[in-house]
Design an enzyme around this catalytic site. Structure first.
Site, short mmCIF file in Angstrom:
data_model
loop_
_atom_site.label_atom_id
_atom_site.label_comp_id
_atom_site.label_asym_id
_atom_site.label_seq_id
_atom_site.Cartn_x
_atom_site.Cartn_y
_atom_site.Cartn_z
CB CYS A 55 -0.81 0.13 1.29
SG CYS A 55 -2.13 -1.36 1.15
NE ARG A 132 -3.07 -4.41 -3.11
CZ ARG A 132 -2.16 -3.91 -1.90
NH1 ARG A 132 -2.41 -2.47 -1.81
NH2 ARG A 132 -1.60 -4.47 -0.98
#
Length: 219
Positions: A55, A132
Site C-alpha cells: 500500500c 485494491r
C-alpha cells in the site's frame, strides 16, 4: 434472509451507474461525494491498510504522479478501513522517511460504509480489509471503468493513467481505442451502419483500413 451470492454481486456498482453518494471524513476534511471534484474526473481507489508495504508503494505512486492526474482534470481520493488518526500518522511517516507527501484526501472508512457501498469489501478475499479497487468517475458522476486487484498484487500506475486518458480521448473525439493504445497512437473509428456509410468508408483514403469494419485514423 441472507442475500445470495448473485444478489450481493448485483448490489456492487457497475460501469455506467451513477457513483453512489456518501459523506465521509478524510485527511482533507469532511466531504459529500456528490459535491466533490465539481466539473472534474475522479479516480477513487482503496487500499487494504495503512502502514503496510504494498500500500505504501501504491499510495506513493499516486502521490508522485499527481501532477499527471491534475493535467487530466482529475482529482484523486483514497480509502481504507482505518481511522483518520492512522491515516495522518501514515502520511507523516511516509513523508518523513521518503519525502513523498500524500497530498490528496484519504477516506477514513472505519464503519466500512463506503467500502461496502462500492464493493471494495469482498469476503472471500478479506472481511476486514478493502481490496485494491479503482473507480474512474467522470464529471457527471458516472462510473466509467472499474479495476479490482487482490491484496497481494500492486496496481500499475501507467495503466491507470493510460486508461484515464483513453476514456477522455474517446469522449472528446467519439472514437474507440485499440489494444495497447497510448497517447499519439491512431484510434479506431466507428464501423459503418448503412450501405451509404459503407461506400463512403471504402472510398475514404484518409483512413488506415484493415477492412471496411476496422479502420483507424490519427487525431
Amino acid at each position: 434472509m441472507e442475500n445470495t451470492y448473485s444478489e450481493k454481486v448485483n448490489q456492487m456498482p457497475r460501469i455506467g451507474d451513477v457513483a453512489p453518494d456518501f459523506e465521509a471524513v478524510t485527511t482533507k476534511g469532511k466531504i459529500k461525494f456528490s459535491e466533490f471534484a465539481k466539473d472534474k474526473w475522479t479516480v477513487m481507489f482503496s487500499h487494504p491498510a495503512d502502514f503496510t508495504p504494498v500500500c505504501t508503494t501504491e499510495m506513493s505512486g499516486f502521490a508522485q504522479r499527481k501532477g499527471e492526474f491534475d493535467a487530466l482534470n482529475t482529482e484523486l481520493i483514497g480509502l481504507s478501513i482505518d481511522s483518520i488518526h492512522a491515516h495522518l500518522g501514515w502520511v507523516q511517516n511516509v513523508r518523513e522517511n521518503t519525502g513523498v507527501y500524500f497530498d490528496f484526501p484519504i477516506i477514513a472508512d472505519l464503519d466500512m460504509k463506503v467500502s461496502k457501498l462500492y464493493g471494495m469489501l469482498q469476503p472471500n478475499e478479506s472481511e476486514t480489509a478493502a481490496v485494491r479497487a479503482v473507480f474512474f468517475i467522470d464529471p457527471s458522476k458516472k462510473i466509467r471503468l472499474i479495476m479490482y486487484y487482490p491484496l497481494n498484487v500492486g496496481r500499475n500506475m501507467d495503466e491507470i493513467l493510460r486508461a484515464l486518458e483513453a476514456l477522455q480521448t474517446s469522449d472528446k473525439h467519439k472514437v474507440a481505442m485499440p489494444l495497447d493504445w497510448k497517447k499519439g497512437d491512431k484510434v479506431i473509428v466507428s464501423p459503418p451502419k448503412t450501405l451509404d456509410q459503407l461506400n463512403e468508408r471504402i472510398a475514404d483514403d484518409s483512413l488506415e483500413k484493415v477492412d471496411w469494419y476496422l479502420a483507424k485514423k490519427e487525431i
